[in-house]
Write a protein that holds these residues in place. Structure first.
Motif, PDB file in Angstrom:
ATOM      1  N   LEU A 131       0.832  -1.194   0.000  1.00 22.57           N
ATOM      2  CA  LEU A 131       0.000   0.000   0.000  1.00 22.57           C
ATOM      3  C   LEU A 131       0.870   1.249   0.000  1.00 22.57           C
ATOM      4  N   LYS A 132       0.406   2.254  -0.692  1.00 19.66           N
ATOM      5  CA  LYS A 132       1.002   3.579  -0.630  1.00 19.66           C
ATOM      6  C   LYS A 132       0.075   4.457   0.199  1.00 19.66           C
ATOM      7  N   LYS A 133       0.640   5.422   0.885  1.00 22.77           N
ATOM      8  CA  LYS A 133      -0.164   6.345   1.678  1.00 22.77           C
ATOM      9  C   LYS A 133      -1.274   6.920   0.803  1.00 22.77           C
ATOM     10  N   GLY A 134      -2.508   6.831   1.289  1.00 24.61           N
ATOM     11  CA  GLY A 134      -3.658   7.346   0.547  1.00 24.61           C
ATOM     12  C   GLY A 134      -4.386   6.315  -0.289  1.00 24.61           C
ATOM     13  N   ASP A 135      -3.784   5.123  -0.479  1.00 20.45           N
ATOM     14  CA  ASP A 135      -4.466   4.051  -1.216  1.00 20.45           C
ATOM     15  C   ASP A 135      -5.684   3.561  -0.431  1.00 20.45           C
ATOM     16  N   VAL A 136      -6.701   3.121  -1.150  1.00 25.30           N
ATOM     17  CA  VAL A 136      -7.833   2.468  -0.500  1.00 25.30           C
ATOM     18  C   VAL A 136      -7.360   1.092  -0.046  1.00 25.30           C
ATOM     19  N   ALA A 137      -7.470   0.837   1.245  1.00 21.51           N
ATOM     20  CA  ALA A 137      -7.016  -0.438   1.798  1.00 21.51           C
ATOM     21  C   ALA A 137      -8.179  -1.362   2.120  1.00 21.51           C
ATOM     22  N   VAL A 138      -9.279  -0.780   2.582  1.00 29.78           N
ATOM     23  CA  VAL A 138     -10.428  -1.547   3.055  1.00 29.78           C
ATOM     24  C   VAL A 138     -11.694  -0.814   2.625  1.00 29.78           C
ATOM     25  N   VAL A 139     -12.739  -1.588   2.374  1.00 28.24           N
ATOM     26  CA  VAL A 139     -14.064  -1.012   2.167  1.00 28.24           C
ATOM     27  C   VAL A 139     -14.949  -1.520   3.296  1.00 28.24           C
ATOM     28  N   VAL A 140     -15.606  -0.585   3.973  1.00 30.36           N
ATOM     29  CA  VAL A 140     -16.561  -0.964   5.012  1.00 30.36           C
ATOM     30  C   VAL A 140     -17.954  -0.593   4.531  1.00 30.36           C
ATOM     31  N   GLU A 141     -18.901  -1.496   4.763  1.00 33.22           N
ATOM     32  CA  GLU A 141     -20.283  -1.243   4.368  1.00 33.22           C
ATOM     33  C   GLU A 141     -21.150  -1.233   5.608  1.00 33.22           C
ATOM     34  N   SER A 142     -21.960  -0.180   5.701  1.00 29.34           N
ATOM     35  CA  SER A 142     -22.894  -0.077   6.820  1.00 29.34           C
ATOM     36  C   SER A 142     -24.310  -0.101   6.268  1.00 29.34           C
ATOM     37  N   VAL A 143     -25.261  -0.002   7.166  1.00 31.47           N
ATOM     38  CA  VAL A 143     -26.649   0.048   6.721  1.00 31.47           C
ATOM     39  C   VAL A 143     -26.911   1.343   5.953  1.00 31.47           C
ATOM     40  N   LYS A 144     -26.040   2.355   6.121  1.00 29.76           N
ATOM     41  CA  LYS A 144     -26.212   3.646   5.452  1.00 29.76           C
ATOM     42  C   LYS A 144     -25.484   3.726   4.116  1.00 29.76           C
ATOM     43  N   ALA A 145     -24.222   3.255   4.074  1.00 33.10           N
ATOM     44  CA  ALA A 145     -23.397   3.472   2.872  1.00 33.10           C
ATOM     45  C   ALA A 145     -22.136   2.627   2.927  1.00 33.10           C
ATOM     46  N   ALA A 146     -21.443   2.586   1.800  1.00 33.84           N
ATOM     47  CA  ALA A 146     -20.114   1.969   1.751  1.00 33.84           C
ATOM     48  C   ALA A 146     -19.082   3.092   1.818  1.00 33.84           C
ATOM     49  N   SER A 147     -17.991   2.852   2.529  1.00 25.95           N
ATOM     50  CA  SER A 147     -16.948   3.865   2.671  1.00 25.95           C
ATOM     51  C   SER A 147     -15.581   3.224   2.512  1.00 25.95           C
ATOM     52  N   ASP A 148     -14.673   3.987   1.929  1.00 25.66           N
ATOM     53  CA  ASP A 148     -13.294   3.543   1.789  1.00 25.66           C
ATOM     54  C   ASP A 148     -12.502   3.904   3.035  1.00 25.66           C
ATOM     55  N   LEU A 203      -8.592  -3.161  11.746  1.00 25.06           N
ATOM     56  CA  LEU A 203      -8.822  -3.660  10.387  1.00 25.06           C
ATOM     57  C   LEU A 203      -7.652  -4.449   9.826  1.00 25.06           C
ATOM     58  N   TRP A 204      -6.434  -3.877   9.881  1.00 24.56           N
ATOM     59  CA  TRP A 204      -5.275  -4.576   9.348  1.00 24.56           C
ATOM     60  C   TRP A 204      -4.011  -4.162  10.075  1.00 24.56           C
ATOM     61  N   LYS A 205      -2.984  -4.997   9.898  1.00 27.04           N
ATOM     62  CA  LYS A 205      -1.649  -4.689  10.405  1.00 27.04           C
ATOM     63  C   LYS A 205      -0.714  -4.627   9.206  1.00 27.04           C
ATOM     64  N   MET A 206       0.227  -3.682   9.281  1.00 21.79           N
ATOM     65  CA  MET A 206       1.152  -3.525   8.160  1.00 21.79           C
ATOM     66  C   MET A 206       2.559  -3.233   8.657  1.00 21.79           C
ATOM     67  N   LYS A 207       3.530  -3.702   7.879  1.00 25.62           N
ATOM     68  CA  LYS A 207       4.926  -3.365   8.132  1.00 25.62           C
ATOM     69  C   LYS A 207       5.172  -2.039   7.440  1.00 25.62           C
ATOM     70  N   LEU A 208       5.568  -1.045   8.216  1.00 27.31           N
ATOM     71  CA  LEU A 208       5.758   0.290   7.658  1.00 27.31           C
ATOM     72  C   LEU A 208       7.000   0.359   6.785  1.00 27.31           C
ATOM     73  N   ALA A 209       6.878   1.058   5.658  1.00 25.95           N
ATOM     74  CA  ALA A 209       8.013   1.252   4.759  1.00 25.95           C
ATOM     75  C   ALA A 209       8.819   2.485   5.160  1.00 25.95           C
ATOM     76  N   ASP A 210       8.140   3.483   5.743  1.00 28.95           N
ATOM     77  CA  ASP A 210       8.801   4.748   6.049  1.00 28.95           C
ATOM     78  C   ASP A 210       8.101   5.405   7.242  1.00 28.95           C
ATOM     79  N   GLU A 211       8.637   5.159   8.443  1.00 31.59           N
ATOM     80  CA  GLU A 211       8.001   5.683   9.652  1.00 31.59           C
ATOM     81  C   GLU A 211       7.984   7.204   9.700  1.00 31.59           C
ATOM     82  N   SER A 212       8.811   7.870   8.902  1.00 36.22           N
ATOM     83  CA  SER A 212       8.820   9.335   8.916  1.00 36.22           C
ATOM     84  C   SER A 212       7.484   9.901   8.407  1.00 36.22           C
ATOM     85  N   GLN A 213       6.705   9.093   7.663  1.00 36.22           N
ATOM     86  CA  GLN A 213       5.392   9.550   7.188  1.00 36.22           C
ATOM     87  C   GLN A 213       4.434   9.815   8.350  1.00 36.22           C
ATOM     88  N   LEU A 214       4.700   9.223   9.490  1.00 37.30           N
ATOM     89  CA  LEU A 214       3.819   9.384  10.637  1.00 37.30           C
ATOM     90  C   LEU A 214       3.855  10.810  11.185  1.00 37.30           C
TER      91      LEU A 214
END
Length: 122
Positions: free
Chosen positions: A47-64, A97-108
């Protein structure tokens, strides 16, 4: 000790030992309403920062849900497949939702701390 950061898009990211656990905030799950489905990423997905990683769907709508930093998925929360409402009941705990190995902690450094996030949703 884990450090938690927040995005303006209502994701939280908790980092410990180079591994980041990501989820949506309580505020986000309240806005969505009852979740009925979570589309989780597969381990190994880059994943790159800003990529859609997960889609969640509720009774109201789907959200990225967006990746708050660059990295590689190491695990998805399998418990959500059978019980997506875990996100509603424990958004910052068992409802991760998920766990990821960070590529660049300076983005935090561009993310919000808890006080900054509370001011953002204020």
């Amino acid at each position: 000790m884990a450090t938690t950061y927040f995005t303006e898009d209502h994701e939280w990211i908790r980092v410990e030992g180079g591994i980041a656990t990501v989820g949506i905030t309580d505020y986000a799950q309240e806005q969505l309403g009852d979740l009925v489905f979570v589309e989780l990423p597969e381990a190994g997905k880059a994943l790159k920062k800003g990529d859609v990683a997960v889609v969640v769907e509720s009774v109201k709508a789907a959200s990225d849900v967006y990746a708050p930093a660059d990295g590689e998925i190491v695990e998805s929360n399998a418990a959500l497949s059978g019980d997506p409402a875990l996100v509603n009941t424990a958004a910052t705990g068992d409802g991760w939702l998920w766990k990821m190995k960070l590529a660049d902690e300076s983005q935090l450094s561009g993310l919000l701390d808890e006080a900054g996030y509370k001011a953002h949703i204020g």
